[in-house]
Design an enzyme around this catalytic site. Structure first.
Site, PDB file in Angstrom:
ATOM      1  N   GLU A   1      37.959  40.909  29.323  1.00 32.48           N
ATOM      2  CA  GLU A   1      38.979  40.280  28.496  1.00 32.48           C
ATOM      3  C   GLU A   1      38.434  39.570  27.261  1.00 32.48           C
ATOM      4  O   GLU A   1      38.880  38.457  26.945  1.00 32.48           O
ATOM      5  CB  GLU A   1      39.765  39.295  29.364  1.00 32.48           C
TER       6      GLU A   1
ATOM      7  N   HIS B   1      46.235  43.564  33.026  1.00 34.94           N
ATOM      8  CA  HIS B   1      45.332  42.570  33.609  1.00 34.94           C
ATOM      9  C   HIS B   1      44.517  41.867  32.520  1.00 34.94           C
ATOM     10  O   HIS B   1      44.494  40.629  32.449  1.00 34.94           O
ATOM     11  CB  HIS B   1      44.406  43.261  34.620  1.00 34.94           C
TER      12      HIS B   1
ATOM     13  N   GLU C   1      40.794  34.732  37.959  1.00 33.84           N
ATOM     14  CA  GLU C   1      41.196  36.073  38.409  1.00 33.84           C
ATOM     15  C   GLU C   1      42.467  36.102  39.267  1.00 33.84           C
ATOM     16  O   GLU C   1      43.272  37.014  39.132  1.00 33.84           O
ATOM     17  CB  GLU C   1      40.040  36.763  39.138  1.00 33.84           C
TER      18      GLU C   1
ATOM     19  N   ASP D   1      27.579  36.110  40.306  1.00 32.70           N
ATOM     20  CA  ASP D   1      28.084  37.438  40.638  1.00 32.70           C
ATOM     21  C   ASP D   1      28.443  37.584  42.120  1.00 32.70           C
ATOM     22  O   ASP D   1      29.322  38.365  42.472  1.00 32.70           O
ATOM     23  CB  ASP D   1      26.994  38.462  40.302  1.00 32.70           C
TER      24      ASP D   1
END
Ligand code: BES
Ligand code: ZN
Length: 591
Positions: free
Chosen positions: A259, A283, A306, A363
């Protein structure tokens, strides 16, 4: 503002913090190095030093208010890199770091012409989230930081550069590009792509960048982009970034989408010819509110980015294409969540929404839990309070937190004050957020279409025959659901029958192909030359979610050797984030 302690940045922003970046860089495809300077305006609280994050960078020289100053690079940490500590005076207002990237950089992927769609020119893109921006710009790399930026970028004359900023629509004759991002953004959202690309508008504020051979297809695929922006605005307020463009990257791009403000980066694997995978655009667009406008303060709060984005994505999809389509997507996410929970059965801590990633790579927290448990929490909340109240609440949440960061604790306070207490509603928020697994109270997601698909699987297993009339008109989501729900003991003969009937091995839809390959590996099916297709797919596509699903299937079926045989040469086409994940999964040591 006061910054909270966070484990993934060396910066001490309460002492001295960057507020604006002037980047002046040269992009050299011969040496695969970016070099130049990063100059910052800072807010200085009488500090004697300012600390930036840096990883695998060559720092040549540092200046404070235009004069050379001392700096030290502290001890290297595998995850965080090195603190770059710069001596400043109490009244220092500006610092400049002269630097070069190295061949260890993790954010950048340099591609040869053969790795692009048109195979004519090299390509470069960056991926900053979560903590990789520090591998191409020395910076205070915490999502709590917000800065505006200008950039001057020199690239080879036949290529075009674009950034998460105001962008050119045409190439310049000399390969020099100037960029301006006037709204403050978090460092992980600074991004650049360079290649032989062209622009085509969809509306006066949306459009596509892509390699020439892909441009028309991409414009067709994403033709609903303007409608998506309009329906998002109707839900939760005005789009804050003026322009919403998408760049279609080469297939090694490690994510479905990223994004980056004003310019979403996207995988070409969603270009199917039938607009069936465009929820990805919804999204990334939704992140223009959840994530880019209101940003998670730390990566432990990743679900705020998210989970909200998946919720918003589903609402955009519902508004444009109806409840049936939105509920199919939600049900797919529900199954992803189930599988992720199963995978974490020995690490229940990792199934909480609020994470504790101290000492770990952020991550590790970037999995379905944040997305799909986050979504389920918000949907359950919506169903408990009613949509009208929930929408008003979300709109005010985005408005009141625009261009700032928030964390889980502050969100809970805001939720109690503005939605729950106000309306006398009790809700087990703490259980949803701080406990592992799933609470009892969950929204039930019903999809009639998927129930029919499940029945079709069961009937086929019993009868060995399948009436093609039933599958006529199925959407790719129905096919995905069909394939993902084969029982474990389905015979290889049955897989073969399905492939003879539907030729799933040669599906042109990347999503259907991916889940079909997974099942082929699970069921030891080798017909229709599928092994070759799997190999080609893994060699060309670097989208982490896709390739890790396939490698995991090999591994779970004691076929790690087969996986490694492919991975050993496919790996060079992967971006570092994909390669790192697969190295870990397969126990592969590149050295
Ligand atoms: N911001 C993420 C991608 C990401 C996550 C990058 C974590 C680095 C670390 C992006 O918005 C995303 O969620 N992409 C998904 C899209 C899907 C959920 C529609 C992807 O890449 O598959
Ligand atoms: Zn996302």
């Amino acid at each position: 503002m006061t910054y909270i302690e966070e484990p993934h940045s060396y910066a001490k922003p309460n002492k001295a913090v960057i507020t604006h970046l002037d980047l002046d860089i040269n992009v050299d495809f011969e040496t695969e190095i970016i070099s130049g300077s990063a100059s910052y305006l800072i807010t200085n609280n009488d500090a004697s030093e300012i600390i930036l994050d840096s990883k695998f960078l060559d720092i040549e020289k540092v200046q404070a208010d235009g004069k050379d100053t001392n700096f030290t690079l502290g001890d290297f940490d595998e995850i965080l890199g090195n603190p770059l500590t710069i001596s400043i005076k109490k009244d220092t207002k500006q610092i400049t770091v002269f630097y070069k990237t190295t061949n260890k950089t993790e954010a950048l992927q340099w591609l040869k012409p053969q790795q692009t769609a048109d195979k004519k020119a090299p390509f470069l893109f960056t991926q900053g989230q979560a903590i990789l921006t520090r591998t191409w710009i020395p910076i205070q790399d915490s999502p709590q930081i917000r800065l505006t930026y200008n950039a001057k970028v020199q690239v080879p004359a036949q290529l075009m550069a674009v950034m998460s900023a105001e962008n050119p629509k045409e190439k310049t004759p000399d390969g020099v590009y100037h960029f301006k991002m006037k709204q403050p953004i978090s460092p992980y959202l600074i991004a650049i792509a360079v290649g032989d690309i062209a622009y085509n508008p969809i509306s006066n504020r949306t459009g596509i960048y892509a390699e020439p051979s892909l441009l028309d297809k991409a414009v067709y695929e994403f033709s609903d982009m303007e409608n998506m922006v309009a329906s998002a605005e109707k839900l939760y307020g005005k789009y804050a970034w003026e322009q919403f463009d998408v760049i279609v990257l080469p297939p090694s791009f490690p994510f479905g989408g990223m994004e980056n403000p004003r310019l979403t980066f996207a995988t070409p694997t969603v270009i199917t010819g039938d607009k069936s995978l465009t929820s990805l655009i919804a999204h990334e667009l939704a992140h223009s509110w959840s994530g880019n406008l209101v940003t998670n303060a730390t990566w432990d709060d990743f679900w705020l980015n998210e989970g909200f984005t998946v919720y918003f994505e589903m609402r955009i999809m519902e508004a444009l294409y109806g409840k049936d389509r939105a509920n199919m997507l939600a049900r797919i996410g529900r199954q992803d969540l189930e599988e992720e929970l199963e995978g974490f059965k020995d690490a229940p801590e990792d199934t909480k929404l609020k994470l504790d990633l101290k000492g770990r790579n952020p991550d590790d927290g970037m999995n379905s839990i944040a997305y799909d448990k986050g979504y389920l929490f918000l949907r359950t909340l919506e169903e408990s309070v009613g949509r009208e109240k929930f929408d008003a609440f979300l709109k005010s949440y985005f408005q009141s937190h625009a261009f700032s960061t928030t964390n889980t604790e502050k969100f809970i306070d805001y939720l109690n004050e503005n939605l729950l207490d106000k309306n006398g509603i009790t809700f087990n928020t703490a259980e949803w957020i701080y406990e592992p697994g799933l609470p009892e109270n969950q929204a039930i997601i019903v999809s009639d279409k998927f129930e029919k698909v499940e029945k079709t699987v069961q009937d086929f297993v019993k009868t060995n025959t399948i009436d093609q009339a039933i599958t006529t008109g199925w959407t790719p989501q129905e096919w995905v659901h069909f394939v993902r729900n084969f029982p474990e003991d389905m015979s290889v003969e049955q897989i073969k029958t399905l492939d003879k009937t539907f030729n799933l091995t040669n599906s042109s839809n990347s999503y259907i192909a991916m889940v079909w390959y997974e099942q082929a590996i699970n069921h030891d099916y080798h017909g229709n030359n599928i092994d070759k297709n799997i190999e080609v797919f893994l060699t060309q596509v670097g989208r982490r979610w896709y390739v890790s699903t396939i490698y995991k299937a090999f591994k779970n079926n004691n076929k790690t050797d087969e996986a490694l045989a492919i991975y050993k040469y496919a790996r060079k086409n992967y971006h570092s984030v994909t390669a790192n994940t697969i190295d870990d999964m397969l126990g592969y040591n590149p050295e």
